[in-house]
Design a protein around this motif. Structure first.
Motif, PDB file in Angstrom:
ATOM      1  N   MET A 144       0.806  -1.248   0.129  1.00  0.00           N
ATOM      2  CA  MET A 144      -0.022   0.094  -0.080  1.00  0.00           C
ATOM      3  C   MET A 144       0.798   1.350  -0.006  1.00  0.00           C
ATOM      4  O   MET A 144       2.082   1.214   0.558  1.00  0.00           O
ATOM      5  CB  MET A 144      -0.894  -0.016   1.161  1.00  0.00           C
ATOM      6  N   LEU A 145       0.361   2.320  -0.598  1.00  0.00           N
ATOM      7  CA  LEU A 145       1.227   3.454  -0.813  1.00  0.00           C
ATOM      8  C   LEU A 145       0.410   4.647   0.184  1.00  0.00           C
ATOM      9  O   LEU A 145      -0.804   4.504   0.073  1.00  0.00           O
ATOM     10  CB  LEU A 145       1.185   3.993  -2.092  1.00  0.00           C
ATOM     11  N   VAL A 146       1.082   5.218   0.964  1.00  0.00           N
ATOM     12  CA  VAL A 146       0.450   6.113   1.766  1.00  0.00           C
ATOM     13  C   VAL A 146       0.955   7.659   1.075  1.00  0.00           C
ATOM     14  O   VAL A 146       2.232   7.804   0.942  1.00  0.00           O
ATOM     15  CB  VAL A 146       1.099   6.179   3.305  1.00  0.00           C
ATOM     16  N   LEU A 147      -0.315   8.347   0.765  1.00  0.00           N
ATOM     17  CA  LEU A 147       0.226   9.681   0.106  1.00  0.00           C
ATOM     18  C   LEU A 147      -0.727  10.713   0.840  1.00  0.00           C
ATOM     19  O   LEU A 147      -1.714  10.523   1.817  1.00  0.00           O
ATOM     20  CB  LEU A 147      -0.508   9.765  -1.326  1.00  0.00           C
ATOM     21  N   PRO A 148      -0.201  11.958   0.762  1.00  0.00           N
ATOM     22  CA  PRO A 148      -0.671  13.026   1.540  1.00  0.00           C
ATOM     23  C   PRO A 148      -2.146  13.670   1.222  1.00  0.00           C
ATOM     24  O   PRO A 148      -2.504  14.440   1.865  1.00  0.00           O
ATOM     25  CB  PRO A 148       0.416  14.231   1.208  1.00  0.00           C
ATOM     26  N   ASP A 149      -2.473  13.436  -0.085  1.00  0.00           N
ATOM     27  CA  ASP A 149      -3.604  13.939  -0.457  1.00  0.00           C
ATOM     28  C   ASP A 149      -4.433  13.046  -1.549  1.00  0.00           C
ATOM     29  O   ASP A 149      -3.835  12.362  -2.091  1.00  0.00           O
ATOM     30  CB  ASP A 149      -3.645  15.498  -1.025  1.00  0.00           C
ATOM     31  N   ARG A 150      -5.738  13.403  -1.745  1.00  0.00           N
ATOM     32  CA  ARG A 150      -6.442  12.835  -2.741  1.00  0.00           C
ATOM     33  C   ARG A 150      -5.845  12.675  -4.060  1.00  0.00           C
ATOM     34  O   ARG A 150      -5.769  11.787  -4.942  1.00  0.00           O
ATOM     35  CB  ARG A 150      -7.898  13.006  -2.718  1.00  0.00           C
ATOM     36  N   ASP A 151      -5.705  14.001  -4.491  1.00  0.00           N
ATOM     37  CA  ASP A 151      -4.922  14.283  -5.927  1.00  0.00           C
ATOM     38  C   ASP A 151      -3.735  13.461  -6.141  1.00  0.00           C
ATOM     39  O   ASP A 151      -3.460  12.667  -7.271  1.00  0.00           O
ATOM     40  CB  ASP A 151      -4.816  15.493  -6.167  1.00  0.00           C
ATOM     41  N   ALA A 152      -2.730  13.349  -5.215  1.00  0.00           N
ATOM     42  CA  ALA A 152      -1.597  12.660  -5.251  1.00  0.00           C
ATOM     43  C   ALA A 152      -1.838  11.047  -5.256  1.00  0.00           C
ATOM     44  O   ALA A 152      -1.247  10.359  -6.179  1.00  0.00           O
ATOM     45  CB  ALA A 152      -0.454  12.777  -4.234  1.00  0.00           C
ATOM     46  N   ALA A 153      -2.981  10.658  -4.595  1.00  0.00           N
ATOM     47  CA  ALA A 153      -3.121   9.090  -4.611  1.00  0.00           C
ATOM     48  C   ALA A 153      -3.827   8.957  -6.114  1.00  0.00           C
ATOM     49  O   ALA A 153      -3.421   7.648  -6.352  1.00  0.00           O
ATOM     50  CB  ALA A 153      -4.208   8.867  -3.533  1.00  0.00           C
ATOM     51  N   GLN A 154      -4.604   9.347  -6.479  1.00  0.00           N
ATOM     52  CA  GLN A 154      -5.203   9.522  -7.892  1.00  0.00           C
ATOM     53  C   GLN A 154      -4.326   9.439  -9.093  1.00  0.00           C
ATOM     54  O   GLN A 154      -4.045   8.664  -9.614  1.00  0.00           O
ATOM     55  CB  GLN A 154      -6.400  10.371  -8.223  1.00  0.00           C
ATOM     56  N   GLU A 155      -3.268  10.392  -9.052  1.00  0.00           N
ATOM     57  CA  GLU A 155      -2.015  10.498  -9.924  1.00  0.00           C
ATOM     58  C   GLU A 155      -1.339   9.332  -9.734  1.00  0.00           C
ATOM     59  O   GLU A 155      -0.949   8.453 -10.921  1.00  0.00           O
ATOM     60  CB  GLU A 155      -1.647  11.601  -9.825  1.00  0.00           C
ATOM     61  N   ALA A 156      -0.912   8.822  -8.534  1.00  0.00           N
ATOM     62  CA  ALA A 156       0.025   7.696  -8.364  1.00  0.00           C
ATOM     63  C   ALA A 156      -0.818   6.402  -8.858  1.00  0.00           C
ATOM     64  O   ALA A 156      -0.026   5.595  -9.384  1.00  0.00           O
ATOM     65  CB  ALA A 156       0.228   7.423  -7.026  1.00  0.00           C
ATOM     66  N   ALA A 157      -2.021   6.138  -8.698  1.00  0.00           N
ATOM     67  CA  ALA A 157      -2.532   5.105  -9.034  1.00  0.00           C
ATOM     68  C   ALA A 157      -2.811   4.929 -10.533  1.00  0.00           C
ATOM     69  O   ALA A 157      -2.559   3.902 -10.917  1.00  0.00           O
ATOM     70  CB  ALA A 157      -4.040   4.927  -8.246  1.00  0.00           C
ATOM     71  N   GLU A 158      -2.954   5.988 -11.021  1.00  0.00           N
ATOM     72  CA  GLU A 158      -3.166   6.197 -12.575  1.00  0.00           C
ATOM     73  C   GLU A 158      -1.783   5.662 -13.329  1.00  0.00           C
ATOM     74  O   GLU A 158      -1.617   4.937 -14.290  1.00  0.00           O
ATOM     75  CB  GLU A 158      -3.593   7.632 -13.239  1.00  0.00           C
ATOM     76  N   GLN A 159      -0.556   6.591 -12.915  1.00  0.00           N
ATOM     77  CA  GLN A 159       0.574   5.860 -13.360  1.00  0.00           C
ATOM     78  C   GLN A 159       0.784   4.607 -13.043  1.00  0.00           C
ATOM     79  O   GLN A 159       1.545   3.899 -13.936  1.00  0.00           O
ATOM     80  CB  GLN A 159       1.759   6.874 -12.475  1.00  0.00           C
ATOM     81  N   LEU A 160       0.598   4.009 -11.775  1.00  0.00           N
ATOM     82  CA  LEU A 160       0.885   2.641 -11.480  1.00  0.00           C
ATOM     83  C   LEU A 160      -0.066   1.799 -12.536  1.00  0.00           C
ATOM     84  O   LEU A 160       0.600   0.672 -13.094  1.00  0.00           O
ATOM     85  CB  LEU A 160       0.428   2.233 -10.180  1.00  0.00           C
ATOM     86  N   SER A 161      -1.219   1.929 -12.665  1.00  0.00           N
ATOM     87  CA  SER A 161      -1.992   1.414 -13.679  1.00  0.00           C
ATOM     88  C   SER A 161      -1.375   1.343 -15.096  1.00  0.00           C
ATOM     89  O   SER A 161      -1.568   0.411 -15.952  1.00  0.00           O
ATOM     90  CB  SER A 161      -3.500   1.921 -13.592  1.00  0.00           C
ATOM     91  N   ALA A 162      -1.017   2.489 -15.469  1.00  0.00           N
ATOM     92  CA  ALA A 162      -0.352   2.668 -16.795  1.00  0.00           C
ATOM     93  C   ALA A 162       0.896   1.792 -16.874  1.00  0.00           C
ATOM     94  O   ALA A 162       1.060   1.018 -18.136  1.00  0.00           O
ATOM     95  CB  ALA A 162      -0.269   4.139 -17.178  1.00  0.00           C
ATOM     96  N   ASP A 163       1.832   1.797 -15.984  1.00  0.00           N
ATOM     97  CA  ASP A 163       3.029   1.185 -16.203  1.00  0.00           C
ATOM     98  C   ASP A 163       3.089  -0.080 -15.626  1.00  0.00           C
ATOM     99  O   ASP A 163       3.884  -1.000 -16.157  1.00  0.00           O
ATOM    100  CB  ASP A 163       4.054   1.979 -15.163  1.00  0.00           C
TER     101      ASP A 163
END
Length: 78
Positions: free
Chosen positions: A1-20
């Motif tokens: 699990m990744l722990v991130l400071p805000d929702r935008d960061a979490a969404q962007e990280a999830a999108e990046q991981l899904s793409a990669d």
């Protein structure tokens, strides 16, 4: 699990991981309020990542760490 400071960061990280890393499947984003805090500002956001069928590899764990760091977060083992 990744722990991130805000929702935008979490969404962007999830999108990046899904793409990669399509082998990770669908990632879940969850709000995690800090203990005793009711204020929405005092929350962390989690990207829940399940291991792929072949399990965790050192390269995949490094990729998770890199994405978490890029968004000012960290990886935690659950």
């Amino acid at each position: 699990m990744l722990v991130l400071p805000d929702r935008d960061a979490a969404q962007e990280a999830a999108e990046q991981l899904s793409a990669d890393h399509a082998d990770l499947g669908e990632l879940e984003i969850v709000r995690d309020a800090l203990a005793g805090e009711d204020d929405a500002e005092d929350a962390q956001w989690l990207v829940v990542v399940e291991p792929p069928e072949e399990g965790w590899t050192a390269a995949l764990l490094r990729a998770l760490d890199a994405v978490a760091a890029e968004y000012d977060g960290w990886r935690e083992e659950s």
